[in-house]
Design a protein around this motif. Structure first.
Motif, PDB file in Angstrom:
ATOM      1  N   ALA A  31      19.352 -14.222  45.996  1.00 45.39           N
ATOM      2  CA  ALA A  31      20.473 -13.357  46.371  1.00 45.39           C
ATOM      3  C   ALA A  31      20.897 -13.660  47.806  1.00 45.39           C
ATOM      4  N   TYR A  32      22.068 -13.169  48.184  1.00 45.49           N
ATOM      5  CA  TYR A  32      22.584 -13.332  49.534  1.00 45.49           C
ATOM      6  C   TYR A  32      23.344 -12.075  49.903  1.00 45.49           C
ATOM      7  N   GLY A  33      23.504 -11.818  51.219  1.00 48.35           N
ATOM      8  CA  GLY A  33      24.237 -10.625  51.598  1.00 48.35           C
ATOM      9  C   GLY A  33      24.360 -10.423  53.091  1.00 48.35           C
ATOM     10  N   LEU A  34      24.788  -9.221  53.430  1.00 49.14           N
ATOM     11  CA  LEU A  34      25.059  -8.813  54.807  1.00 49.14           C
ATOM     12  C   LEU A  34      24.153  -7.660  55.202  1.00 49.14           C
ATOM     13  N   ARG A  35      24.010  -7.451  56.505  1.00 45.94           N
ATOM     14  CA  ARG A  35      23.256  -6.297  56.991  1.00 45.94           C
ATOM     15  C   ARG A  35      23.808  -5.847  58.327  1.00 45.94           C
ATOM     16  N   VAL A  36      23.569  -4.584  58.634  1.00 43.90           N
ATOM     17  CA  VAL A  36      24.065  -3.981  59.862  1.00 43.90           C
ATOM     18  C   VAL A  36      23.050  -2.931  60.316  1.00 43.90           C
ATOM     19  N   GLY A  37      22.976  -2.708  61.617  1.00 45.04           N
ATOM     20  CA  GLY A  37      22.040  -1.704  62.112  1.00 45.04           C
ATOM     21  C   GLY A  37      22.055  -1.627  63.620  1.00 45.04           C
ATOM     22  N   PHE A  38      20.923  -1.196  64.174  1.00 44.50           N
ATOM     23  CA  PHE A  38      20.805  -1.104  65.623  1.00 44.50           C
ATOM     24  C   PHE A  38      19.419  -1.557  66.048  1.00 44.50           C
ATOM     25  N   GLY A  39      19.332  -1.939  67.310  1.00 41.65           N
ATOM     26  CA  GLY A  39      18.069  -2.373  67.877  1.00 41.65           C
ATOM     27  C   GLY A  39      17.787  -1.653  69.173  1.00 41.65           C
ATOM     28  N   LEU A  40      16.514  -1.616  69.536  1.00 38.31           N
ATOM     29  CA  LEU A  40      16.082  -1.008  70.791  1.00 38.31           C
ATOM     30  C   LEU A  40      15.381  -2.045  71.657  1.00 38.31           C
ATOM     31  N   ASP A  41      15.660  -1.989  72.939  1.00 40.14           N
ATOM     32  CA  ASP A  41      15.064  -2.861  73.963  1.00 40.14           C
ATOM     33  C   ASP A  41      15.259  -4.333  73.641  1.00 40.14           C
ATOM     34  N   PRO A  42      16.493  -4.828  73.737  1.00 42.63           N
ATOM     35  CA  PRO A  42      17.695  -4.184  74.258  1.00 42.63           C
ATOM     36  C   PRO A  42      18.376  -3.289  73.218  1.00 42.63           C
ATOM     37  N   ASP A  43      19.099  -2.277  73.726  1.00 41.34           N
ATOM     38  CA  ASP A  43      19.841  -1.359  72.861  1.00 41.34           C
ATOM     39  C   ASP A  43      21.105  -2.067  72.386  1.00 41.34           C
ATOM     40  N   GLN A  44      21.158  -2.366  71.099  1.00 39.06           N
ATOM     41  CA  GLN A  44      22.250  -3.175  70.587  1.00 39.06           C
ATOM     42  C   GLN A  44      22.708  -2.734  69.205  1.00 39.06           C
ATOM     43  N   PHE A  45      23.972  -3.019  68.934  1.00 43.30           N
ATOM     44  CA  PHE A  45      24.527  -2.961  67.589  1.00 43.30           C
ATOM     45  C   PHE A  45      24.223  -4.326  66.971  1.00 43.30           C
ATOM     46  N   VAL A  46      23.700  -4.349  65.753  1.00 41.99           N
ATOM     47  CA  VAL A  46      23.241  -5.593  65.136  1.00 41.99           C
ATOM     48  C   VAL A  46      23.978  -5.830  63.815  1.00 41.99           C
ATOM     49  N   VAL A  47      24.473  -7.053  63.615  1.00 34.57           N
ATOM     50  CA  VAL A  47      25.050  -7.477  62.342  1.00 34.57           C
ATOM     51  C   VAL A  47      24.372  -8.784  61.950  1.00 34.57           C
ATOM     52  N   GLY A  48      24.336  -9.054  60.652  1.00 29.25           N
ATOM     53  CA  GLY A  48      23.694 -10.294  60.246  1.00 29.25           C
ATOM     54  C   GLY A  48      23.960 -10.660  58.807  1.00 29.25           C
ATOM     55  N   ILE A  49      23.436 -11.815  58.437  1.00 31.94           N
ATOM     56  CA  ILE A  49      23.480 -12.280  57.062  1.00 31.94           C
ATOM     57  C   ILE A  49      22.041 -12.559  56.626  1.00 31.94           C
ATOM     58  N   GLN A  50      21.798 -12.380  55.343  1.00 34.43           N
ATOM     59  CA  GLN A  50      20.450 -12.563  54.810  1.00 34.43           C
ATOM     60  C   GLN A  50      20.529 -13.225  53.449  1.00 34.43           C
ATOM     61  N   THR A  51      19.468 -13.899  53.073  1.00 38.21           N
ATOM     62  CA  THR A  51      19.401 -14.488  51.751  1.00 38.21           C
ATOM     63  C   THR A  51      17.971 -14.408  51.235  1.00 38.21           C
ATOM     64  N   ASP A  52      17.845 -14.146  49.969  1.00 39.40           N
ATOM     65  CA  ASP A  52      16.545 -14.116  49.308  1.00 39.40           C
ATOM     66  C   ASP A  52      16.428 -15.434  48.546  1.00 39.40           C
ATOM     67  N   LEU A  53      15.557 -16.316  49.017  1.00 40.10           N
ATOM     68  CA  LEU A  53      15.446 -17.646  48.425  1.00 40.10           C
ATOM     69  C   LEU A  53      14.439 -17.716  47.292  1.00 40.10           C
ATOM     70  N   GLY A  54      13.863 -16.583  46.930  1.00 35.35           N
ATOM     71  CA  GLY A  54      12.991 -16.568  45.764  1.00 35.35           C
ATOM     72  C   GLY A  54      11.531 -16.378  46.102  1.00 35.35           C
ATOM     73  N   SER A  55      10.749 -16.349  45.044  1.00 31.37           N
ATOM     74  CA  SER A  55       9.323 -16.080  45.141  1.00 31.37           C
ATOM     75  C   SER A  55       8.569 -17.300  45.650  1.00 31.37           C
ATOM     76  N   VAL A  56       7.645 -17.062  46.591  1.00 26.02           N
ATOM     77  CA  VAL A  56       6.762 -18.123  47.056  1.00 26.02           C
ATOM     78  C   VAL A  56       5.361 -17.955  46.463  1.00 26.02           C
ATOM     79  N   TYR A  57       5.032 -16.712  46.086  1.00 26.67           N
ATOM     80  CA  TYR A  57       3.756 -16.435  45.435  1.00 26.67           C
ATOM     81  C   TYR A  57       3.808 -15.040  44.847  1.00 26.67           C
ATOM     82  N   LYS A  58       3.718 -14.938  43.533  1.00 29.53           N
ATOM     83  CA  LYS A  58       3.748 -13.666  42.812  1.00 29.53           C
ATOM     84  C   LYS A  58       4.859 -12.763  43.337  1.00 29.53           C
TER      85      LYS A  58
END
Length: 160
Positions: A31-58
């Protein structure tokens, strides 16, 4: 030299993450997709992309991502190589998971740059939506000179 290494790392990780749509068509577990959120130290607005490349073990899956953080007079780019172990919930499509993985963070502030390497540990929950994909909500704690905490809400298409 740092700039060349940074460009090569970004290009290679971007290629892996962006290839998610093509890979998701070949394997129903990807699967593939987007994500959004926040971070601390540094305090930031966070955006990103992610992908699930499949199982590596069970029930352990490789789920790389790229995040960009904005705020606190710093811009950051994180290249994450997460491994997630899913623990299905009885009689439900939802699953909780724990995650661990290395990360490289690239910072830009006041005209200067810095690169740090660390480890993220965390967990989250994944919930299905229709037959299209997954929502995920995760919290991650950074070990090393990387953001101390991030809370991210994501959506993944495919993988069902």
């Amino acid at each position: 030299m740092k700039r060349i290494a940074f460009c090569l790392a970004v290009i290679s990780c971007f290629a892996v993450v962006v290839s998610g749509p093509a890979l998701a068509g070949d394997d129903p577990g990807r699967a593939y997709g987007l994500r959004v959120g926040f971070g601390l130290d540094p305090d930031q607005f966070v955006v990103g992309i992610q992908t699930d490349l499949g199982s590596v073990y069970k029930n352990i899956r490789f789920v790389p991502s790229i995040d960009a953080g904005f705020g606190d007079n710093i811009t950051s780019f994180g290249l994450n190589g997460d491994f997630k172990m899913f623990l299905p919930m009885p009689k439900s499509e939802a699953a909780i998971y724990v995650l661990a993985g290395p990360t490289a963070e690239f910072y830009s502030f006041d005209g200067e740059t810095d690169t740090e390497v660390g480890l993220y540990l965390g967990g989250g929950v994944r919930m299905g939506f229709s037959d299209k994909g997954w929502y995920n909500l995760e919290a991650r704690v950074g070990i090393g000179d990387i953001p101390e905490f991030r809370l991210l809400l994501g959506i993944l298409f495919g993988g069902r």
